[in-house]
Scaffold this motif. Structure first.
Motif, PDB file in Angstrom:
ATOM      1  N   TYR A 249       0.830  -1.207   0.000  1.00 15.20           N
ATOM      2  CA  TYR A 249       0.000   0.000   0.000  1.00 15.20           C
ATOM      3  C   TYR A 249       0.865   1.258   0.000  1.00 15.20           C
ATOM      4  O   TYR A 249       2.068   1.224   0.269  1.00 15.20           O
ATOM      5  N   ILE A 250       0.210   2.391  -0.256  1.00 16.25           N
ATOM      6  CA  ILE A 250       0.780   3.727  -0.062  1.00 16.25           C
ATOM      7  C   ILE A 250      -0.294   4.559   0.622  1.00 16.25           C
ATOM      8  O   ILE A 250      -1.460   4.507   0.226  1.00 16.25           O
ATOM      9  N   SER A 251       0.054   5.342   1.627  1.00 20.26           N
ATOM     10  CA  SER A 251      -0.955   6.163   2.305  1.00 20.26           C
ATOM     11  C   SER A 251      -0.336   7.462   2.811  1.00 20.26           C
ATOM     12  O   SER A 251       0.840   7.511   3.168  1.00 20.26           O
ATOM     13  N   ILE A 252      -1.163   8.502   2.824  1.00 21.40           N
ATOM     14  CA  ILE A 252      -0.772   9.810   3.350  1.00 21.40           C
ATOM     15  C   ILE A 252      -1.806  10.232   4.385  1.00 21.40           C
ATOM     16  O   ILE A 252      -3.011  10.175   4.127  1.00 21.40           O
ATOM     17  N   VAL A 253      -1.349  10.678   5.543  1.00 26.21           N
ATOM     18  CA  VAL A 253      -2.239  11.170   6.600  1.00 26.21           C
ATOM     19  C   VAL A 253      -1.822  12.597   6.943  1.00 26.21           C
ATOM     20  O   VAL A 253      -0.650  12.863   7.236  1.00 26.21           O
ATOM     21  N   ILE A 254      -2.797  13.500   6.892  1.00 29.58           N
ATOM     22  CA  ILE A 254      -2.542  14.920   7.117  1.00 29.58           C
ATOM     23  C   ILE A 254      -3.372  15.407   8.301  1.00 29.58           C
ATOM     24  O   ILE A 254      -4.545  15.045   8.434  1.00 29.58           O
ATOM     25  N   LYS A 255      -2.780  16.215   9.155  1.00 31.42           N
ATOM     26  CA  LYS A 255      -3.501  16.965  10.166  1.00 31.42           C
ATOM     27  C   LYS A 255      -3.395  18.438   9.800  1.00 31.42           C
ATOM     28  O   LYS A 255      -2.309  18.909   9.436  1.00 31.42           O
ATOM     29  N   GLY A 256      -4.517  19.161   9.878  1.00 35.64           N
ATOM     30  CA  GLY A 256      -4.456  20.546   9.461  1.00 35.64           C
ATOM     31  C   GLY A 256      -5.612  21.373   9.958  1.00 35.64           C
ATOM     32  O   GLY A 256      -6.454  20.916  10.733  1.00 35.64           O
ATOM     33  N   LYS A 257      -5.641  22.614   9.492  1.00 36.19           N
ATOM     34  CA  LYS A 257      -6.697  23.562   9.835  1.00 36.19           C
ATOM     35  C   LYS A 257      -7.552  23.808   8.591  1.00 36.19           C
ATOM     36  O   LYS A 257      -7.024  24.117   7.519  1.00 36.19           O
ATOM     37  N   ALA A 258      -8.857  23.668   8.752  1.00 31.71           N
ATOM     38  CA  ALA A 258      -9.789  23.838   7.636  1.00 31.71           C
ATOM     39  C   ALA A 258     -10.549  25.149   7.775  1.00 31.71           C
ATOM     40  O   ALA A 258     -10.806  25.628   8.888  1.00 31.71           O
ATOM     41  N   SER A 259     -10.912  25.707   6.635  1.00 33.73           N
ATOM     42  CA  SER A 259     -11.734  26.914   6.619  1.00 33.73           C
ATOM     43  C   SER A 259     -12.563  26.911   5.345  1.00 33.73           C
ATOM     44  O   SER A 259     -12.288  26.156   4.406  1.00 33.73           O
ATOM     45  N   LEU A 260     -13.594  27.760   5.321  1.00 34.99           N
ATOM     46  CA  LEU A 260     -14.419  27.921   4.135  1.00 34.99           C
ATOM     47  C   LEU A 260     -13.953  29.165   3.399  1.00 34.99           C
ATOM     48  O   LEU A 260     -13.881  30.256   3.987  1.00 34.99           O
ATOM     49  N   VAL A 261     -13.635  29.005   2.132  1.00 36.90           N
ATOM     50  CA  VAL A 261     -13.103  30.112   1.340  1.00 36.90           C
ATOM     51  C   VAL A 261     -14.242  31.031   0.926  1.00 36.90           C
ATOM     52  O   VAL A 261     -15.257  30.579   0.386  1.00 36.90           O
ATOM     53  N   SER A 262     -14.062  32.333   1.154  1.00 35.20           N
ATOM     54  CA  SER A 262     -15.084  33.305   0.768  1.00 35.20           C
ATOM     55  C   SER A 262     -14.653  34.184  -0.402  1.00 35.20           C
ATOM     56  O   SER A 262     -15.502  34.693  -1.139  1.00 35.20           O
ATOM     57  N   ASP A 263     -13.351  34.356  -0.567  1.00 33.29           N
ATOM     58  CA  ASP A 263     -12.853  35.215  -1.633  1.00 33.29           C
ATOM     59  C   ASP A 263     -13.142  34.593  -2.999  1.00 33.29           C
ATOM     60  O   ASP A 263     -12.701  33.466  -3.273  1.00 33.29           O
ATOM     61  N   PRO A 264     -13.865  35.294  -3.894  1.00 28.99           N
ATOM     62  CA  PRO A 264     -14.223  34.724  -5.203  1.00 28.99           C
ATOM     63  C   PRO A 264     -13.009  34.324  -6.043  1.00 28.99           C
ATOM     64  O   PRO A 264     -13.061  33.328  -6.767  1.00 28.99           O
ATOM     65  N   LYS A 265     -11.923  35.095  -5.937  1.00 29.83           N
ATOM     66  CA  LYS A 265     -10.728  34.762  -6.725  1.00 29.83           C
ATOM     67  C   LYS A 265     -10.110  33.445  -6.264  1.00 29.83           C
ATOM     68  O   LYS A 265      -9.697  32.627  -7.080  1.00 29.83           O
TER      69      LYS A 265
ATOM     70  N   PRO B  86      -2.254  22.104   5.659  1.00 29.39           N
ATOM     71  CA  PRO B  86      -1.624  21.034   6.439  1.00 29.39           C
ATOM     72  C   PRO B  86      -0.691  21.577   7.519  1.00 29.39           C
ATOM     73  O   PRO B  86       0.047  22.543   7.292  1.00 29.39           O
ATOM     74  N   ILE B  87      -0.753  20.952   8.674  1.00 31.51           N
ATOM     75  CA  ILE B  87       0.204  21.219   9.748  1.00 31.51           C
ATOM     76  C   ILE B  87       1.241  20.106   9.775  1.00 31.51           C
ATOM     77  O   ILE B  87       2.438  20.356   9.904  1.00 31.51           O
ATOM     78  N   THR B  88       0.762  18.871   9.655  1.00 33.33           N
ATOM     79  CA  THR B  88       1.681  17.727   9.519  1.00 33.33           C
ATOM     80  C   THR B  88       1.217  16.869   8.346  1.00 33.33           C
ATOM     81  O   THR B  88       0.020  16.731   8.091  1.00 33.33           O
ATOM     82  N   MET B  89       2.187  16.313   7.627  1.00 32.19           N
ATOM     83  CA  MET B  89       1.914  15.391   6.524  1.00 32.19           C
ATOM     84  C   MET B  89       2.829  14.185   6.712  1.00 32.19           C
ATOM     85  O   MET B  89       4.052  14.336   6.708  1.00 32.19           O
ATOM     86  N   ARG B  90       2.232  13.017   6.884  1.00 34.48           N
ATOM     87  CA  ARG B  90       3.028  11.806   7.070  1.00 34.48           C
ATOM     88  C   ARG B  90       2.623  10.762   6.039  1.00 34.48           C
ATOM     89  O   ARG B  90       1.429  10.546   5.799  1.00 34.48           O
TER      90      ARG B  90
END
Length: 210
Positions: A98-114, A153-157
């Motif tokens: 197998y191959i796998s990537i696990v990420i911990k991070g901060k999510a937000s909703l994008v409001s800027d149209p660009k 992403p804060i951490t990517m493993r």
């Protein structure tokens, strides 16, 4: 511990390359009752962030607004290895490449149209590389109608098991058994293992390394 170290993907470039070639990721947010909610999503990785598009209303969006901490996971199961490959009776010898990537991070909703437009165009470029569509612009109604989730992403493993933990003889023996079992993924798997099938039989072309 020594084996775990050999299974780690140490190259950020390899992690990004893998992410860009996978169709489905899974975002995990925490709901109002404290339970993890996991949702499969299309996604694009660009400029060191992950973008996903969504219906503008839904539980996962509510979760992100209340708690921005999320997990994100992408994996690819290469090949199931039956226990009888290595033992005639011991079921515990069954394994998976197998191959796998696990990420911990901060999510937000994008409001800027660009930025929303950027995200949508990156998604289209990834999933419809052949073109055949009009590139989106910020003034298009669809940009306003969809939600865009952004994960920084804060951490990517990354972890992988493609035969790098075996010696060359064992890797060739397992590759022969994979081909003999003739699963739909067999030929792609041995290529990923760094093995080529020639007229003279299986040969190691390179060491499997990420």
């Amino acid at each position: 511990m020594q084996l775990l170290g050999r299974l780690e993907i140490r190259s950020k470039e390899k992690i990004i390359e893998f992410l860009n070639h996978q169709e489905t990721g899974r975002i995990c947010s925490i709901d109002k009752d404290g339970f993890p909610q996991i949702i499969p999503m299309n996604f694009a990785y660009t400029n060191d962030v992950i973008y996903m598009h969504s219906h503008p209303r839904g539980e996962k969006l509510e979760n992100i607004v209340k708690n921005s901490k999320v997990g994100f996971e992408v994996d690819r199961s290469l090949e199931f290895l039956p226990s009888y490959f290595t033992s005639p009776t011991d079921a515990s010898q069954a394994d998976t490449l197998y191959i796998s990537i696990v990420i911990k991070g901060k999510a937000s909703l994008v409001s800027d149209p660009k930025e929303k437009t950027l995200a949508l165009n990156e998604l289209m470029k990834k999933y419809q590389p052949e073109g055949g569509y009009e590139k989106l612009t910020p003034d298009m109604k669809v940009v306003e109608e969809v939600a865009i989730i952004k994960v920084v992403p804060i951490t990517m493993r990354g972890k992988y098991k493609i035969g790098q933990h075996w010696d060359k003889k064992t890797r060739l023996e397992i590759a022969k058994k994979i081909l003999a079992r003739n699963s739909p993924t067999a030929h792609d798997t041995i290529k990923t293992m760094g093995i080529i099938n020639t007229k003279d039989g299986l040969q190691i072309s390179e060491e499997p390394s990420w």
